[in-house]
Design a protein around this motif. Structure first.
Motif, PDB file in Angstrom:
ATOM      1  N   ALA A 290     127.402  19.355  59.327  1.00  0.00           N
ATOM      2  CA  ALA A 290     128.142  20.177  58.361  1.00  0.00           C
ATOM      3  C   ALA A 290     129.263  20.944  59.080  1.00  0.00           C
ATOM      4  O   ALA A 290     130.400  20.991  58.592  1.00  0.00           O
ATOM      5  CB  ALA A 290     127.189  21.127  57.650  1.00  0.00           C
ATOM      6  N   PHE A 291     128.961  21.515  60.255  1.00  0.00           N
ATOM      7  CA  PHE A 291     130.009  22.196  61.047  1.00  0.00           C
ATOM      8  C   PHE A 291     131.148  21.213  61.327  1.00  0.00           C
ATOM      9  O   PHE A 291     132.330  21.544  61.189  1.00  0.00           O
ATOM     10  CB  PHE A 291     129.437  22.681  62.386  1.00  0.00           C
ATOM     11  CG  PHE A 291     128.938  24.104  62.377  1.00  0.00           C
ATOM     12  CD1 PHE A 291     129.838  25.164  62.391  1.00  0.00           C
ATOM     13  CD2 PHE A 291     127.584  24.392  62.356  1.00  0.00           C
ATOM     14  CE1 PHE A 291     129.394  26.476  62.393  1.00  0.00           C
ATOM     15  CE2 PHE A 291     127.124  25.700  62.348  1.00  0.00           C
ATOM     16  CZ  PHE A 291     128.025  26.748  62.369  1.00  0.00           C
TER      17      PHE A 291
ATOM     18  N   ILE B  81     137.317  30.680  56.480  1.00  0.00           N
ATOM     19  CA  ILE B  81     136.405  29.582  56.111  1.00  0.00           C
ATOM     20  C   ILE B  81     135.306  29.481  57.178  1.00  0.00           C
ATOM     21  O   ILE B  81     134.110  29.435  56.867  1.00  0.00           O
ATOM     22  CB  ILE B  81     137.157  28.221  56.041  1.00  0.00           C
ATOM     23  CG1 ILE B  81     138.193  28.229  54.929  1.00  0.00           C
ATOM     24  CG2 ILE B  81     136.188  27.053  55.940  1.00  0.00           C
ATOM     25  CD1 ILE B  81     137.692  27.811  53.577  1.00  0.00           C
ATOM     26  N   ALA B  82     135.744  29.448  58.447  1.00  0.00           N
ATOM     27  CA  ALA B  82     134.773  29.293  59.546  1.00  0.00           C
ATOM     28  C   ALA B  82     133.777  30.456  59.555  1.00  0.00           C
ATOM     29  O   ALA B  82     132.567  30.254  59.701  1.00  0.00           O
ATOM     30  CB  ALA B  82     135.506  29.210  60.883  1.00  0.00           C
ATOM     31  N   ALA B  83     134.281  31.674  59.361  1.00  0.00           N
ATOM     32  CA  ALA B  83     133.402  32.851  59.422  1.00  0.00           C
ATOM     33  C   ALA B  83     132.422  32.873  58.246  1.00  0.00           C
ATOM     34  O   ALA B  83     131.229  33.156  58.421  1.00  0.00           O
ATOM     35  CB  ALA B  83     134.242  34.122  59.445  1.00  0.00           C
ATOM     36  N   SER B  84     132.917  32.551  57.039  1.00  0.00           N
ATOM     37  CA  SER B  84     132.049  32.589  55.854  1.00  0.00           C
ATOM     38  C   SER B  84     131.013  31.459  55.909  1.00  0.00           C
ATOM     39  O   SER B  84     129.847  31.650  55.554  1.00  0.00           O
ATOM     40  CB  SER B  84     132.881  32.466  54.570  1.00  0.00           C
ATOM     41  OG  SER B  84     133.856  33.476  54.520  1.00  0.00           O
ATOM     42  N   PHE B  85     131.462  30.295  56.362  1.00  0.00           N
ATOM     43  CA  PHE B  85     130.543  29.156  56.500  1.00  0.00           C
ATOM     44  C   PHE B  85     129.455  29.488  57.533  1.00  0.00           C
ATOM     45  O   PHE B  85     128.266  29.285  57.298  1.00  0.00           O
ATOM     46  CB  PHE B  85     131.350  27.922  56.943  1.00  0.00           C
ATOM     47  CG  PHE B  85     130.513  26.716  57.220  1.00  0.00           C
ATOM     48  CD1 PHE B  85     130.177  25.834  56.195  1.00  0.00           C
ATOM     49  CD2 PHE B  85     130.041  26.445  58.506  1.00  0.00           C
ATOM     50  CE1 PHE B  85     129.379  24.722  56.447  1.00  0.00           C
ATOM     51  CE2 PHE B  85     129.250  25.344  58.765  1.00  0.00           C
ATOM     52  CZ  PHE B  85     128.928  24.479  57.730  1.00  0.00           C
ATOM     53  N   THR B  86     129.880  30.028  58.660  1.00  0.00           N
ATOM     54  CA  THR B  86     128.933  30.355  59.730  1.00  0.00           C
ATOM     55  C   THR B  86     127.930  31.413  59.264  1.00  0.00           C
ATOM     56  O   THR B  86     126.738  31.344  59.576  1.00  0.00           O
ATOM     57  CB  THR B  86     129.701  30.856  60.976  1.00  0.00           C
ATOM     58  OG1 THR B  86     130.616  29.839  61.366  1.00  0.00           O
ATOM     59  CG2 THR B  86     128.772  31.155  62.137  1.00  0.00           C
TER      60      THR B  86
END
Ligand code: KG4
Ligand code: ZN
Length: 334
Positions: free
Chosen positions: A169-170, A241-246
């Protein structure tokens, strides 16, 4: 005794030598890796046939380097350990066939190793490894599973992903926002400059008492957001996006780990696998464990991704438990 570990399950050709003293204390003596990442990057992901071909080319050199750096010869080795499952079949077959030949030609015992369990067993190469039982969370490009580890040869899987793995997913979300394969490490860096509250993504933790996950809903939500913004002519901020996904990944994983501690009463946690290199996940797990009075073990980054050292470490325990193989050993996808 000296154990050589051989790993070719995906896109790293790796070999390492570990020594075990009489008390069973393990020490890493060498750790050789030939990464294929640059080659697969051209295609945006691992191309299985190219992986198998690159393993064939690299395996002899990598093994020779591991022995040389450890300062020993093949005649000193007491056990050849090899990843025989799970993984890409054409990639695994290279390592298994090589290890089988090495063992047979030199009259050394051959020990097959489960790749995911090996990720967890890498913790035995750290200064103060945990004594089982403990809870292990193996989170990688191909797997996301929670185990009760009763001994290094007794793993009970209590939860797993029902679809995609966390690393997958990452990688997919990162690819769509322009990051080269594998995107995990760059997502980690981008998340440091983003707002984790910018987008409310769905949790990957299945909302039931199981310890299971589903990462495909989270991945699809992130991809939909990026694509629908683009249709409106707006480029969503990649760091947000990266921060919210993480954050969604960390919250989901920590929630299931909390359940596992409460349900089992086991207060020792090992975090392993490629995604365990993620700085936000390490910090979130450390906080979660501190809140629950649990002790957390994480691996040095060099031992998070695929390597031969973890294979040698688990190989030692399998060997001591008599789990050797004969010349009919085969490789399996899972
Ligand atoms: O364990 P591993 O090397 O290979 C498998 O067994 O699958 O894991 C590779 C995965 C990739 O998906 C990669 O993007 C991810 O680990 N990864 C990370 C980080 N470093 C590697 N994911 C998130 N944050 C990282 N810092
Ligand atoms: Zn792996």
């Amino acid at each position: 005794m000296y154990i050589i570990g051989i790993e070719t399950s995906c896109d790293e050709t790796a070999a390492a030598v570990v020594s075990a003293d009489e008390g069973g204390k393990l020490k890493l003596l060498s750790d050789a890796v030939a990464s294929q990442v640059e080659m697969h990057r051209l295609w945006g992901g691992v191309v299985p046939e190219l992986a198998g071909r690159a393993h064939i080319e690299a395996i002899s050199h990598v093994t020779a380097r591991a022995l040389k750096e450890a300062g020993i010869g093949i005649g000193d080795v007491g056990c050849v350990a090899v990843t025989s499952f799970p993984g890409l079949i054409g990639a695994l077959l290279v390592g298994v066939n090589f290890a089988k030949t090495l063992a047979y030609a030199n009259n050394i015992p051959l020990v097959p190793v489960n790749h995911i369990y090996a990720h967890v067993a890498a913790v035995t190469l750290t200064e103060e490894p945990p004594d089982p039982p403990f809870i292990a969370f193996a989170v990688s490009g191909g797997h996301t599973s929670i185990y009760i580890v009763r001994s290094y040869t007794d793993f009970e899987e209590i939860g797993t992903t029902r679809d995609d793995a966390a690393g997958e997913a990452f990688d997919k979300v990162g690819r769509v926002i322009g990051m080269p394969y594998p995107a995990g490490a760059e997502m980690d860096r981008a998340a440091c400059s983003g707002n984790p509250e910018a987008y409310a993504f769905p949790s990957p933790a299945i909302k039931d008492p199981s310890f299971d996950f589903s990462f495909s809903g989270l991945k699809t939500a992130a991809l939909n957001l990026i694509n629908s913004s683009r249709q409106k002519g707006i480029e969503a901020d990649r760091c947000d996006i990266a921060a919210s996904f993480t954050k969604a990944v960390c919250d989901g994983i920590c929630g299931k780990v909390r359940n596992a501690v409460e349900t089992t009463g086991i207060r020792k946690i090992v975090l392993a696998g490629g995604v365990s290199a993620n700085s936000h996940l390490r910090a979130a797990m450390a906080e979660e464990c501190a809140r629950n009075g649990a002790r957390l073990w994480v691996l040095p980054k060099q031992l998070c991704g695929d390597n031969g050292a973890m294979v040698a470490a688990l190989g030692y325990y399998n060997f001591m438990a008599g789990m050797t193989a004969d010349e009919f050993l085969n490789a399996y996808t899972d």
